[in-house]
Enzyme design. Structure first.
Site, mmCIF file in Angstrom:
data_model
loop_
_atom_site.group_PDB
_atom_site.id
_atom_site.type_symbol
_atom_site.label_atom_id
_atom_site.label_comp_id
_atom_site.label_asym_id
_atom_site.label_seq_id
_atom_site.Cartn_x
_atom_site.Cartn_y
_atom_site.Cartn_z
ATOM 1 N N LYS A 183 0.821 -1.160 -0.055
ATOM 2 C CA LYS A 183 0.087 -0.070 0.010
ATOM 3 C C LYS A 183 0.914 1.286 -0.072
ATOM 4 C CE LYS A 183 -1.859 2.663 2.571
ATOM 5 N NZ LYS A 183 -1.858 4.069 1.972
ATOM 6 N N GLU A 259 9.824 1.327 10.465
ATOM 7 C CA GLU A 259 10.929 2.495 10.259
ATOM 8 C C GLU A 259 10.276 3.907 10.384
ATOM 9 O OE1 GLU A 259 12.603 1.485 6.268
ATOM 10 O OE2 GLU A 259 13.798 -0.039 7.533
ATOM 11 N N CYS A 293 13.564 10.931 6.410
ATOM 12 C CA CYS A 293 13.455 10.536 7.904
ATOM 13 C C CYS A 293 14.917 11.028 8.596
ATOM 14 C CB CYS A 293 13.031 9.260 8.092
ATOM 15 S SG CYS A 293 14.268 8.215 7.001
ATOM 16 N N GLU A 395 9.363 15.905 15.637
ATOM 17 C CA GLU A 395 9.569 16.075 14.072
ATOM 18 C C GLU A 395 8.728 16.936 13.424
ATOM 19 O OE1 GLU A 395 8.521 12.633 11.504
ATOM 20 O OE2 GLU A 395 10.714 12.468 11.089
HETATM 21 P P1 NAD Z 1 1.991 8.242 7.651
HETATM 22 O O1 NAD Z 1 2.293 7.511 8.888
HETATM 23 O O2 NAD Z 1 1.070 9.332 7.954
HETATM 24 O O3 NAD Z 1 1.766 7.274 6.455
HETATM 25 C C1 NAD Z 1 2.440 6.211 6.136
HETATM 26 C C2 NAD Z 1 1.683 5.283 5.393
HETATM 27 O O4 NAD Z 1 0.958 4.552 6.226
HETATM 28 C C3 NAD Z 1 0.871 5.707 4.408
HETATM 29 O O5 NAD Z 1 0.760 4.611 3.229
HETATM 30 C C4 NAD Z 1 -0.364 5.798 5.172
HETATM 31 O O6 NAD Z 1 -1.598 5.734 4.076
HETATM 32 C C5 NAD Z 1 -0.425 4.487 5.981
HETATM 33 N N1 NAD Z 1 -1.316 4.645 7.087
HETATM 34 C C6 NAD Z 1 -1.632 5.594 7.737
HETATM 35 N N2 NAD Z 1 -2.484 5.493 8.961
HETATM 36 C C7 NAD Z 1 -2.726 3.938 8.710
HETATM 37 C C8 NAD Z 1 -3.304 2.980 9.505
HETATM 38 N N3 NAD Z 1 -4.282 3.375 10.729
HETATM 39 N N4 NAD Z 1 -3.386 1.699 9.197
HETATM 40 C C9 NAD Z 1 -2.508 1.435 8.093
HETATM 41 N N5 NAD Z 1 -1.879 2.304 7.355
HETATM 42 C C10 NAD Z 1 -1.914 3.577 7.670
HETATM 43 O O7 NAD Z 1 3.425 8.979 7.426
HETATM 44 P P2 NAD Z 1 3.859 10.051 6.146
HETATM 45 O O8 NAD Z 1 3.389 11.164 6.472
HETATM 46 O O9 NAD Z 1 3.566 9.341 4.748
HETATM 47 O O10 NAD Z 1 5.419 9.861 5.949
HETATM 48 C C11 NAD Z 1 6.103 10.762 6.748
HETATM 49 C C12 NAD Z 1 6.766 9.997 8.166
HETATM 50 O O11 NAD Z 1 7.427 8.794 7.665
HETATM 51 C C13 NAD Z 1 7.776 10.771 8.705
HETATM 52 O O12 NAD Z 1 7.440 10.548 10.216
HETATM 53 C C14 NAD Z 1 9.084 10.388 8.747
HETATM 54 O O13 NAD Z 1 10.183 10.492 9.487
HETATM 55 C C15 NAD Z 1 8.888 8.783 8.335
HETATM 56 N N6 NAD Z 1 9.557 7.895 7.474
HETATM 57 C C16 NAD Z 1 10.495 7.252 8.113
HETATM 58 C C17 NAD Z 1 11.544 6.485 7.552
HETATM 59 C C18 NAD Z 1 12.535 5.664 8.075
HETATM 60 O O14 NAD Z 1 13.197 4.976 7.326
HETATM 61 N N7 NAD Z 1 12.571 5.449 9.354
HETATM 62 C C19 NAD Z 1 11.620 6.854 6.245
HETATM 63 C C20 NAD Z 1 10.818 7.604 5.508
HETATM 64 C C21 NAD Z 1 9.672 8.452 6.185
#
Ligand code: NAD
Length: 491
Positions: A183, A259, A293, A395
Site C-alpha cells: 500500500k 521505520e 526521515c 519531528e
Molecule cells: P504516515 O504515518 O502518515 O503514513 C505512512 C503510510 O501509512 C501511508 O501509506 C499511510 O496511508 C499509511 N497509514 C496511515 N494510517 C494508517 C493506519 N491506521 N493503518 C495502516 N496504514 C496507515 O507517514 P507519512 O506522512 O506518509 O510519512 C512521513 C513520516 O514517515 C515521517 O514521520 C518520517 O520520518 C517517516 N519516515 C521514516 C523513514 C525511516 O526509514 N525511518 C523513512 C521515511 C519516512
C-alpha cells in the site's frame, strides 16, 4: 478547451489491473502546482481481500519454493527493466512529489535499481547457521536453521521517497520468497503501480506482487494490517501511525518492522573543515525539502565557531533554487501537500512565539508562474531555541533546523541524545578519535562521521525509541523477511 479524459491509477491484484467500477477514488495532486494529475481508485475491503487471497495462493503454490537463483535472477531483470523505463519512473515520481527532476534522476530511481541488484546479491550469497553440538557423553548432533519466507507481507510506505523506500522492502521480501500486498501512500501512488507493470514484464508470477491504494484508518491501510491472511507487516511512516499499526497487528501476534520518524542531530566541533561541514550540513537539512526521515533538524555547534557556521548555512539556504520540478536547475521542491505545509507553518509560528530568531526563511515564498497553488515553504534556520522547546523536540519534516551552541564534548553528546527519537545523527570533526568516540555514544540506529545519508545496503538501517522497531538492510532484511526452523539431527 476539450476536457482531458481522467487518467486512473488502478489497484493491481493477481497479476491484473482492476478497472474501477464507479468513480470511487481520490485525486492525485502535483504538490508543486496544486493541479490534479490523476484519479486513484481506492481499494475497498473486497479488493484488499482479493489481493491477500491472491498473495496467499501465489506464495503457497510455488513462489516460496522457487529456487533462490531464479528469484534473484528475476530481481536483476527488474533492475534492468527499471533502467530501460528510467524516464517514466522519473516522470511519475516528479509528478507525484514535485521533487526536482535532477534529484529523482540522481537519487530516487537509481536507488530503486540498486535495491533490486543489492538484495539479489545479498540473498543469493546468504548462508544458514549451523552448529555441531557435542554433549560430553559422546553424543553429537548437527543443528541447522532453515530460513523460510514469512508468507504474505503487507508493505506500507510513505510519500517522501516513494519508490526508493518501497523497493528497499520489496526487493529483499521477494528475494526471500514472500508474496506482497503493497500500500503506497495516498499522496504518491504512481511508482508502486508502475512497478507492478515492470515486475509482470520480467516474469513475476501472478499474485506475488499486489498493490492496493487508499488511506490509513477505515481504508486500505487498516484493511490490510487487520487482515487475518497477513503474516507480517513492514511499515515506514510516522511514529504515531506506527504505534497505531502495532495495536492493530497485536491481536494476531504478527512480526512488524517499523521505520519511523526522527528528530536527528548534527554535532559540529570547532576543529572541523568548515566548507566540507557546511556542504554536508546543508544537504542534511534541506535534501528533499527536509522530507527525509534522516534529515537534520537540530544542529549543535561548538560556541567558538557558532557564528561562522550559522552564517555559512544561511548562505547555503539562500542559494537553494525553489522552482518548477522539471527545471534542471531547481534544487528544492515543495512540501508534499497543503495539509503538510500547514503543519510546518504551525511549527514556524510556534518557533517565533517561543522566542526563536529567524536567520533566514520563516514563511511562504512567492514563486509565481503557476506555482501559487503549490505547497511551497521557505528553507528556514533558527537560533535562540533550546532543547526545552517543542520545535526542537518534535519531528517537523520540513526544510528547517534549529542551531544551538555547546561548549564541551560531553555537553554535545547529552544534548544530541536528549530526545525520544533515535534514528540518525552526524558528527563533524577532524579529530579521528573524537569522531569515533562521539558517534559511538549517539543513541541512534545510524551515526555518520563527516558525512550524511551515505548508505551501504548491506548495513543495518533503522531506529530506536520512537524511531522504530527492528532493522532492515543486508542480513537484517533476511532476518525480518524469513522465519527460521531449527533442525537438530543426532549423529
Ligand atoms: P504516515 O504515518 O502518515 O503514513 C505512512 C503510510 O501509512 C501511508 O501509506 C499511510 O496511508 C499509511 N497509514 C496511515 N494510517 C494508517 C493506519 N491506521 N493503518 C495502516 N496504514 C496507515 O507517514 P507519512 O506522512 O506518509 O510519512 C512521513 C513520516 O514517515 C515521517 O514521520 C518520517 O520520518 C517517516 N519516515 C521514516 C523513514 C525511516 O526509514 N525511518 C523513512 C521515511 C519516512
Amino acid at each position: 478547451m476539450m476536457e482531458q479524459p481522467t487518467r486512473w491509477i488502478r489497484n493491481f491484484v493477481d497479476g491484473r489491473f482492476v478497472d474501477p467500477v464507479d468513480s470511487a477514488g481520490f485525486d492525485d495532486i502535483d504538490p508543486a502546482t496544486g493541479v490534479v494529475v490523476a484519479r486513484v481508485h481506492e481499494a475497498d475491503r473486497t479488493i484488499v481481500d482479493r489481493a491477500v487471497a491472491a498473495a496467499r495462493r501465489a506464495v503457497h503454490e510455488g513462489w516460496a519454493d522457487t529456487p533462490v537463483r531464479d528469484r534473484t535472477d528475476l530481481l536483476r531483470r527488474a533492475a534492468d527493466r527499471i533502467e530501460q523505463r528510467f524516464d517514466e519512473f522519473v516522470a511519475a515520481e516528479v509528478a507525484d512529489t514535485g521533487k526536482p527532476i535532477a534529484q529523482a534522476r540522481q537519487l530516487d530511481v537509481p536507488r530503486a535499481i540498486a535495491n533490486f541488484r543489492a538484495f539479489a546479491d545479498i540473498v543469493a550469497a546468504a548462508g544458514q547457521e549451523s552448529f555441531l553440538t557435542e554433549l560430553g557423553d559422546g553424543r553429537r548432533a548437527l543443528n541447522y536453521a532453515l530460513r523460510k519466507p514469512l508468507g504474505v507481507v503487507a508493505v506500507i510506505v510513505p510519500w517522501n521517497l516513494p519508490l526508493l523506500l518501497l523497493t528497499w522492502k520489496v526487493a529483499p521480501a521477494l528475494a526471500c520468497g514472500n508474496a506482497l500486498v503493497v500500500k503506497p501512500s495516498e499522496e504518491t501512488p504512481a511508482t508502486a503501480t508502475l512497478l507492478a507493470e515492470v515486475l509482470g514484464e520480467v516474469g513475476l508470477p501472478d499474485g506475488v506482487y499486489n498493490v492496493v491504494h487508499g488511506f490509513g484508518s477505515d481504508s486500505a491501510g487498516e484493511f490490510l494490517t487487520t487482515h487475518p491472511g497477513i503474516d507480517g507487516v513492514t511499515f515506514t511512516g510516522s511514529s504515531t501511525t506506527g504505534s497505531h499499526v502495532m495495536k492493530t497487528v497485536a491481536p494476531r501476534v504478527r512480526p512488524v518492522s517499523f521505520e519511523l520518524g526522527g528528530k536527528n542531530a548534527a554535532v559540529v566541533f570547532d576543529d572541523v573543515d568548515p566548507a566540507e561541514a557546511l556542504d554536508g550540513l546543508a544537504r542534511a537539512i534541506f535534501t528533499n525539502t527536509g522530507q527525509v526521515c534522516l534529515c537534520t533538524e537540530r544542529v549543535y555547534v561548538q560556541r567558538t565557531i557558532f557564528d561562522d557556521i550559522a552564517a555559512g548555512l544561511v548562505e547555503r539556504a539562500q542559494q537553494l533554487r525553489l522552482g518548477r520540478p522539471l527545471d534542471e536547475s531547481t534544487t528544492t521542491g515543495p512540501l508534499i501537500s497543503q495539509e503538510h505545509r500547514q503543519k510546518v507553518r504551525d511549527y514556524l509560528d510556534l518557533a517565533e512565539s517561543s522566542g526563536a530568531k529567524v536567520l533566514t526563511g520563516g514563511g511562504v515564498p512567492e514563486l509565481g508562474a503557476g506555482l501559487d497553488g503549490g505547497a511551497w515553504i521557505e528553507p528556514t534556520l533558527w537560533t535562540g531555541l533550546t532543547n526545552a522547546h517543542r520545535v526542537v523536540r518534535e519531528e517537523i519534516f520540513g526544510p528547517v533546523a534549529a542551531l544551538i551552541p555547546f561548549d564541551t564534548e560531553q555537553e554535545a553528546v547529552a544534548l544530541a541524545n536528549d530526545t525520544e527519537y533515535g534514528l540518525a545523527a552526524s558528527v563533524w570533526t577532524n579529530d579521528l578519535r573524537r569522531g569515533h568516540r562521539v558517534a559511538q555514544r549517539m543513541n541512534v540506529g545510524m551515526a555518520w562521521v563527516n558525512t550524511w545519508f551515505l548508505r551501504d545496503l548491506r548495513s543495518p538501517f533503522g531506529g530506536m525509541g520512537l524511531s522504530g522497531i527492528g532493522r532492515e538492510g543486508g542480513e537484517s532484511s533476511l532476518h525480518f523477511y524469513t522465519e527460521p526452523t531449527n533442525v537438530c539431527v543426532q549423529l
